[in-house]
Design a protein around this motif. Structure first.
Motif, mmCIF file in Angstrom:
data_model
loop_
_atom_site.group_PDB
_atom_site.id
_atom_site.type_symbol
_atom_site.label_atom_id
_atom_site.label_comp_id
_atom_site.label_asym_id
_atom_site.label_seq_id
_atom_site.Cartn_x
_atom_site.Cartn_y
_atom_site.Cartn_z
ATOM 1 N N LYS A 240 41.871 38.401 18.302
ATOM 2 C CA LYS A 240 41.655 38.936 19.644
ATOM 3 C C LYS A 240 42.425 38.161 20.709
ATOM 4 N N ASN A 241 42.890 36.967 20.374
ATOM 5 C CA ASN A 241 43.545 36.083 21.339
ATOM 6 C C ASN A 241 44.934 35.723 20.836
ATOM 7 N N VAL A 242 45.908 36.512 21.265
ATOM 8 C CA VAL A 242 47.289 36.394 20.805
ATOM 9 C C VAL A 242 48.195 36.166 22.010
ATOM 10 N N VAL A 243 49.191 35.308 21.815
ATOM 11 C CA VAL A 243 50.205 35.064 22.834
ATOM 12 C C VAL A 243 51.561 35.476 22.255
ATOM 13 N N VAL A 244 52.326 36.207 23.052
ATOM 14 C CA VAL A 244 53.706 36.546 22.701
ATOM 15 C C VAL A 244 54.581 36.034 23.836
ATOM 16 N N ILE A 245 55.680 35.379 23.468
ATOM 17 C CA ILE A 245 56.592 34.841 24.482
ATOM 18 C C ILE A 245 57.928 35.573 24.381
ATOM 19 N N TYR A 246 58.477 35.864 25.550
ATOM 20 C CA TYR A 246 59.728 36.607 25.653
ATOM 21 C C TYR A 246 60.789 35.734 26.310
ATOM 22 N N ALA A 247 62.007 35.864 25.813
ATOM 23 C CA ALA A 247 63.178 35.266 26.457
ATOM 24 C C ALA A 247 64.111 36.428 26.767
ATOM 25 N N ASP A 248 64.371 36.638 28.032
ATOM 26 C CA ASP A 248 65.217 37.754 28.453
ATOM 27 C C ASP A 248 64.743 39.090 27.871
ATOM 28 N N GLU A 249 63.433 39.320 27.979
ATOM 29 C CA GLU A 249 62.806 40.586 27.563
ATOM 30 C C GLU A 249 62.750 40.795 26.049
ATOM 31 N N VAL A 250 63.118 39.802 25.257
ATOM 32 C CA VAL A 250 63.065 39.905 23.798
ATOM 33 C C VAL A 250 61.960 38.987 23.294
ATOM 34 N N ALA A 251 61.060 39.526 22.456
ATOM 35 C CA ALA A 251 59.984 38.721 21.873
ATOM 36 C C ALA A 251 60.585 37.704 20.906
ATOM 37 N N VAL A 252 60.347 36.403 21.187
ATOM 38 C CA VAL A 252 60.960 35.348 20.373
ATOM 39 C C VAL A 252 59.942 34.386 19.760
ATOM 40 N N GLY A 253 58.660 34.542 20.098
ATOM 41 C CA GLY A 253 57.664 33.637 19.543
ATOM 42 C C GLY A 253 56.261 34.158 19.747
ATOM 43 N N CYS A 254 55.336 33.615 18.949
ATOM 44 C CA CYS A 254 53.954 34.049 19.045
ATOM 45 C C CYS A 254 53.021 32.974 18.499
ATOM 46 N N GLY A 255 51.756 33.193 18.747
ATOM 47 C CA GLY A 255 50.698 32.340 18.217
ATOM 48 C C GLY A 255 49.370 32.985 18.544
ATOM 49 N N ALA A 256 48.317 32.511 17.900
ATOM 50 C CA ALA A 256 46.988 33.079 18.130
ATOM 51 C C ALA A 256 45.937 32.003 17.912
ATOM 52 N N ILE A 257 44.776 32.266 18.473
ATOM 53 C CA ILE A 257 43.609 31.434 18.202
ATOM 54 C C ILE A 257 42.479 32.345 17.771
ATOM 55 N N LYS A 258 41.624 31.813 16.904
ATOM 56 C CA LYS A 258 40.403 32.543 16.565
ATOM 57 C C LYS A 258 39.271 31.532 16.430
ATOM 58 N N LYS A 259 38.086 31.975 16.757
ATOM 59 C CA LYS A 259 36.917 31.104 16.706
ATOM 60 C C LYS A 259 36.745 30.551 15.306
ATOM 61 N N PHE A 260 36.567 29.233 15.213
ATOM 62 C CA PHE A 260 36.300 28.596 13.936
ATOM 63 C C PHE A 260 34.814 28.255 13.835
ATOM 64 N N ASP A 261 34.291 27.608 14.880
ATOM 65 C CA ASP A 261 32.861 27.330 14.983
ATOM 66 C C ASP A 261 32.494 27.332 16.460
ATOM 67 N N GLU A 262 31.329 26.842 16.791
ATOM 68 C CA GLU A 262 30.870 26.926 18.184
ATOM 69 C C GLU A 262 31.728 26.140 19.168
ATOM 70 N N THR A 263 32.422 25.110 18.706
ATOM 71 C CA THR A 263 33.203 24.284 19.622
ATOM 72 C C THR A 263 34.703 24.300 19.357
ATOM 73 N N SER A 264 35.133 24.932 18.258
ATOM 74 C CA SER A 264 36.545 24.870 17.858
ATOM 75 C C SER A 264 37.150 26.250 17.635
ATOM 76 N N VAL A 265 38.439 26.336 17.950
ATOM 77 C CA VAL A 265 39.233 27.495 17.559
ATOM 78 C C VAL A 265 40.242 27.035 16.513
ATOM 79 N N GLU A 266 40.694 27.984 15.719
ATOM 80 C CA GLU A 266 41.740 27.704 14.742
ATOM 81 C C GLU A 266 43.018 28.355 15.228
ATOM 82 N N LEU A 267 44.085 27.582 15.216
ATOM 83 C CA LEU A 267 45.410 28.070 15.586
ATOM 84 C C LEU A 267 45.983 28.832 14.396
#
Length: 149
Positions: free
Chosen positions: A46-73
């Motif tokens: 549900k939590n995704v990041v996409v990065i663009y350089a000159d309008e072209v998608a060049v990178g991504c990453g996401a997080i998701k809940k692991f437990d009550e205090t942590s997310v997993e990359l």
């Protein structure tokens, strides 16, 4: 021009980048690829990041809940031709900010020991090695990290 968007795993540019990531990991992971790949389902992110350089998608990453205090990359990737330009740092920073906004206190992740660039990157970003967790406990190629905010 760099632009970062927050989205979810249904975004077509994220799906395209993940296909590139999976092709890269298939080579890097070798015989262990099928094991690792089963934990990389993107339909639950549900939590995704996409990065663009000159309008072209060049990178991504996401997080998701692991437990009550942590997310997993999950699904961190920068296109090969765009590596070394600080793009991964921008993705990671955005994901960490988002995790904090959601009330989490730390971020954990797993990467492969063969991904030397990734291991060095996480060290540089103040992530500390932790004991392998969950499905990675008995995987010799896995190295797990944590960063507390």
């Amino acid at each position: 021009m760099i632009k970062i968007i927050r989205t979810n795993s249904e975004h077509p540019d994220f799906i395209k980048l993940v296909k590139e990531l999976d092709a890269y990991l298939k080579v890097m992971d070798g015989d262990e690829h099928d094991f690792y790949n089963q934990f990389n389902n993107i339909d639950v992110l549900k939590n995704v990041v996409v990065i663009y350089a000159d309008e072209v998608a060049v990178g991504c990453g996401a997080i998701k809940k692991f437990d009550e205090t942590s997310v997993e990359l999950k699904r961190m990737f920068v296109a090969t031709e765009k590596r070394g330009l600080g793009i991964a740092q921008k993705i990671l920073t955005e994901l960490e900010v988002w995790a904090k906004e959601l009330g989490f206190k730390s971020c954990i992740l797993e990467t492969g020991k063969r991904q030397v660039e990734a291991v060095g990157f996480y060290h540089k970003c103040d992530y500390k090695i932790i004991s392998n967790y969950g499905q990675y406990k008995k995987m010799e190629n896995s190295i797990c990290f944590e960063k507390t905010f």
